[in-house]
Every structure is written in C-alpha cells, then in structure tokens.
Design a protein around this motif. Structure first.
Motif, PDB file in Angstrom:
ATOM      1  N   ARG A   1      41.656  31.757  35.495  1.00 13.85           N
ATOM      2  CA  ARG A   1      41.214  30.939  34.129  1.00 13.85           C
ATOM      3  C   ARG A   1      39.897  31.103  33.882  1.00 13.85           C
ATOM      4  NH1 ARG A   1      45.708  27.543  35.449  1.00 13.85           N
ATOM      5  NH2 ARG A   1      44.303  25.977  36.367  1.00 13.85           N
ATOM      6  N   ARG A   2      38.997  30.768  34.977  1.00 15.81           N
ATOM      7  CA  ARG A   2      37.563  30.425  34.926  1.00 15.81           C
ATOM      8  C   ARG A   2      37.059  31.875  34.457  1.00 15.81           C
ATOM      9  NH1 ARG A   2      33.165  27.095  36.753  1.00 15.81           N
ATOM     10  NH2 ARG A   2      34.679  25.468  36.834  1.00 15.81           N
ATOM     11  N   VAL A   3      37.555  32.955  35.147  1.00 14.82           N
ATOM     12  CA  VAL A   3      36.907  34.582  34.943  1.00 14.82           C
ATOM     13  C   VAL A   3      37.582  34.697  33.354  1.00 14.82           C
ATOM     14  CG1 VAL A   3      36.982  36.759  35.738  1.00 14.82           C
ATOM     15  CG2 VAL A   3      37.018  34.812  37.169  1.00 14.82           C
ATOM     16  N   GLY A   4      39.132  34.375  33.196  1.00 18.86           N
ATOM     17  CA  GLY A   4      39.604  34.882  31.802  1.00 18.86           C
ATOM     18  C   GLY A   4      40.342  35.967  31.926  1.00 18.86           C
ATOM     19  N   ILE A   5      40.933  36.327  33.425  1.00 17.51           N
ATOM     20  CA  ILE A   5      41.979  37.210  33.546  1.00 17.51           C
ATOM     21  C   ILE A   5      43.032  36.746  34.248  1.00 17.51           C
ATOM     22  CG2 ILE A   5      40.183  38.660  34.265  1.00 17.51           C
ATOM     23  CD1 ILE A   5      40.799  38.334  37.273  1.00 17.51           C
ATOM     24  N   SER A   6      44.214  37.497  34.204  1.00 19.14           N
ATOM     25  CA  SER A   6      45.646  37.106  34.680  1.00 19.14           C
ATOM     26  C   SER A   6      45.795  36.851  35.956  1.00 19.14           C
ATOM     27  CB  SER A   6      46.525  38.220  34.211  1.00 19.14           C
ATOM     28  OG  SER A   6      46.453  39.216  34.771  1.00 19.14           O
ATOM     29  N   HIS A   7      46.678  36.085  36.521  1.00 18.38           N
ATOM     30  CA  HIS A   7      46.764  35.977  37.976  1.00 18.38           C
ATOM     31  C   HIS A   7      47.205  37.145  38.671  1.00 18.38           C
ATOM     32  CE1 HIS A   7      47.304  33.722  41.470  1.00 18.38           C
ATOM     33  NE2 HIS A   7      48.580  34.245  41.645  1.00 18.38           N
ATOM     34  N   PRO A   8      47.908  38.156  38.039  1.00 17.22           N
ATOM     35  CA  PRO A   8      47.903  39.299  38.921  1.00 17.22           C
ATOM     36  C   PRO A   8      46.723  40.220  38.946  1.00 17.22           C
ATOM     37  CG  PRO A   8      50.049  38.975  37.333  1.00 17.22           C
ATOM     38  CD  PRO A   8      48.942  37.951  37.194  1.00 17.22           C
ATOM     39  N   GLY A   9      45.950  40.011  37.673  1.00 19.62           N
ATOM     40  CA  GLY A   9      44.525  40.676  37.581  1.00 19.62           C
ATOM     41  C   GLY A   9      43.658  40.319  38.883  1.00 19.62           C
TER      42      GLY A   9
END
Length: 291
Positions: free
Chosen positions: A131-139
């Motif tokens: 979430r901090r990075v702004g990507i999905s968990h699979p990502g």
C-alpha cells in the motif's frame, strides 16, 4: 578471485556468492542440491571474522575456509519465484507512488525500510508495504516472495553502508577531527539508516527473529570500525590516558542507537533547537580525544 569451500554447506552452482548469502541466518539451508560453495570474501567479511564473538560455524563456513581474500561485494541474487502469502490483512490502496525514475524494486525496498524503522519487522506486513508503494499484493510478491526475503534485501543495504565505513576506516584514524566529522555523516542518528538499525537491533532480542544474526553482526561492524579508529588515534597520542578503545566504541554505538530512537520519540515533545544529537555525541567524544 574466489575461494571454494569444499567442506562447506551446499551451494547453488559455480561463481561467487553475494555478501548476503555469506551473512544469511540460514546459511546452507536455502541452497538446494549438491556442489561446492564459492565465496567472495570482501573487507566486511574479513572484519567480521576477526571479531572474537563470531565463530566460523555461525557464518556457515566450512572448517577448511581459513584464508580470506579481497573481492568486491557481489550483486543481489534474482528475486525468488512467486508464492502465495495470506497472513497479512487486506486494506485500502495508497495514493503514494514510487519516486520518479526509481525502479519498482527500489521503491519497495525504500518503503519496507521506512516501515521496518517505524514499526519493526513484525509490525509491518507485506500488504502495508505494498500500500505504501502503491502496488497490488501479487505485484509485491512478484518482486519478493516473502517478508523474510524482503528483510534480507533491506539488510543488504545496511551491509553496503557498513562496507563504506570499513573502506574509510583508515581515514578516521588520521586525526580526531576526522572521527568527529564522521559522527555528523554516516553515523548521524537522525539518518534513516540509523533509525532502521536501532529498531531492528531492539527486535532481535527475540531469538526467532529472522534477521537476528545479521543485525547483531552489523552492530559489531560499527563497533569494530570505531574501535579501529580509536586505536589508531591512541597510537598517535590522540586518546586520553587509560581510555579503552573497545569500551569506548561500544559506548559510542550504544549512544548513537539510543539517540536515533530519541529523535523519533522524545524529540517530538521538545523544542527542535534543543539538544542537537550530533553536538551531544561530538562533545562526548571530545572528552576522550586530544589534539
């Protein structure tokens, strides 16, 4: 140039192993299949092998590996294959995006380092980091298959910083001013790297912490560099009579890590102009060095 440890733990094939592999808490467990382990031993590893509290068996090195040689720090291994992790709780994505020009992997490491410094390893989940990075968990899992793997990459960064200190150890012995100046640079307790080391150092009192030995060794490296600098100053008559470089080095590192915590806790309750941590450490060191 590399050296083969024929009686050491099984490796993953020919070629020099990265520094992170040598420092792994699970040396010999990650590798699959037979074969020899080829290690490139750099100055950081050599310094650690001189510390009287670290045995060869802790490093996962065969008994026949007695010689050490100079070699540059190896590159990180490629990310592990994608795997599932379901322990972390879901949450809303963040609008915070990676810094422009930064690779996704580096952005993940930046965010992981920040959250590990703020909350500790156990207090920050992979979903928090994604979430901090702004990507999905699979990502996230595409780049780092588990939180333990991610922690290892974060510690790789701390080891690289420690390598820089070792490379400059001789320069710190030239004059008291060189050592005092370094306290406002790489050892500045306001820096993120010092906050991260302080948080992880407190966490590793838990014997099951996955970074326990690597973080403990990193602290020993900082103590070792300061001890070498203070010993060199003593040999040139720049240390007060009766001062013990080893004890002083441990004291300085303990103070720096304590101040790193203070800057993120007590400091918020005080006037920012009061009690500069750099001035505090430098004033203390000046009581021990002369000239």
């Amino acid at each position: 140039m590399t050296l083969a440890a024929t009686n050491g733990p099984p490796g993953v094939g020919a070629g020099p192993a990265p520094l992170s592999a040598m420092f792994s808490d699970r040396a010999g467990e990650e590798a699959a299949g037979g074969g020899s382990l080829y290690l490139s031993v750099d100055p950081l590893a050599r310094a650690l092998r001189t510390l009287d509290t670290i045995a060869a068996t802790e490093l996962g090195i065969g008994e026949d590996l007695r010689a050490v040689i100079d070699a540059p720090v190896g590159t990180l291994p490629p990310p592990a294959p994608l795997s599932e992790e379901t322990a972390d709780a879901p949450g809303e994505p963040s609008s915070e995006a990676p810094a422009p020009g930064s690779s996704r992997r580096e952005a993940i490491l930046d965010s992981a380092s920040a959250l590990f410094a703020e909350r500790g390893y156990h207090g920050a989940s992979l979903r928090d980091i994604s979430r901090r990075v702004g990507i999905s968990h699979p990502g996230m899992l595409h780049h780092f298959s588990s939180k333990e793997v991610l922690l290892g990459a974060v510690i790789d960064r701390l080891e690289a910083s420690a390598q820089g200190l070792l490379d400059s150890a001789d320069a710190l012995q030239t004059s008291p001013q060189s050592l005092i100046a370094a306290l406002s640079g790489p050892w500045d307790p306001r820096q993120h790297s010092m906050a991260l080391l302080a948080t992880l150092s407190a966490e590793i009192v838990n014997p099951d912490h996955p970074g326990r030995f690597r973080i403990a060794r990193l602290r020993l490296v900082h103590e070792h560099v300061l001890e070498q600098a203070l010993t060199g100053l003593a040999e040139h008559g720049h240390l007060v009579d009766g001062a013990d470089p080893k004890m002083l080095a441990r004291t300085i590192v303990s103070l720096l890590l304590s101040l790193a915590v203070r800057e993120r806790t007590v400091r918020e309750l005080q006037n920012r102009a009061d009690a500069d941590p750099i001035q505090d450490v430098q004033a203390l060191v000046r009581r021990w060095v002369v000239g």
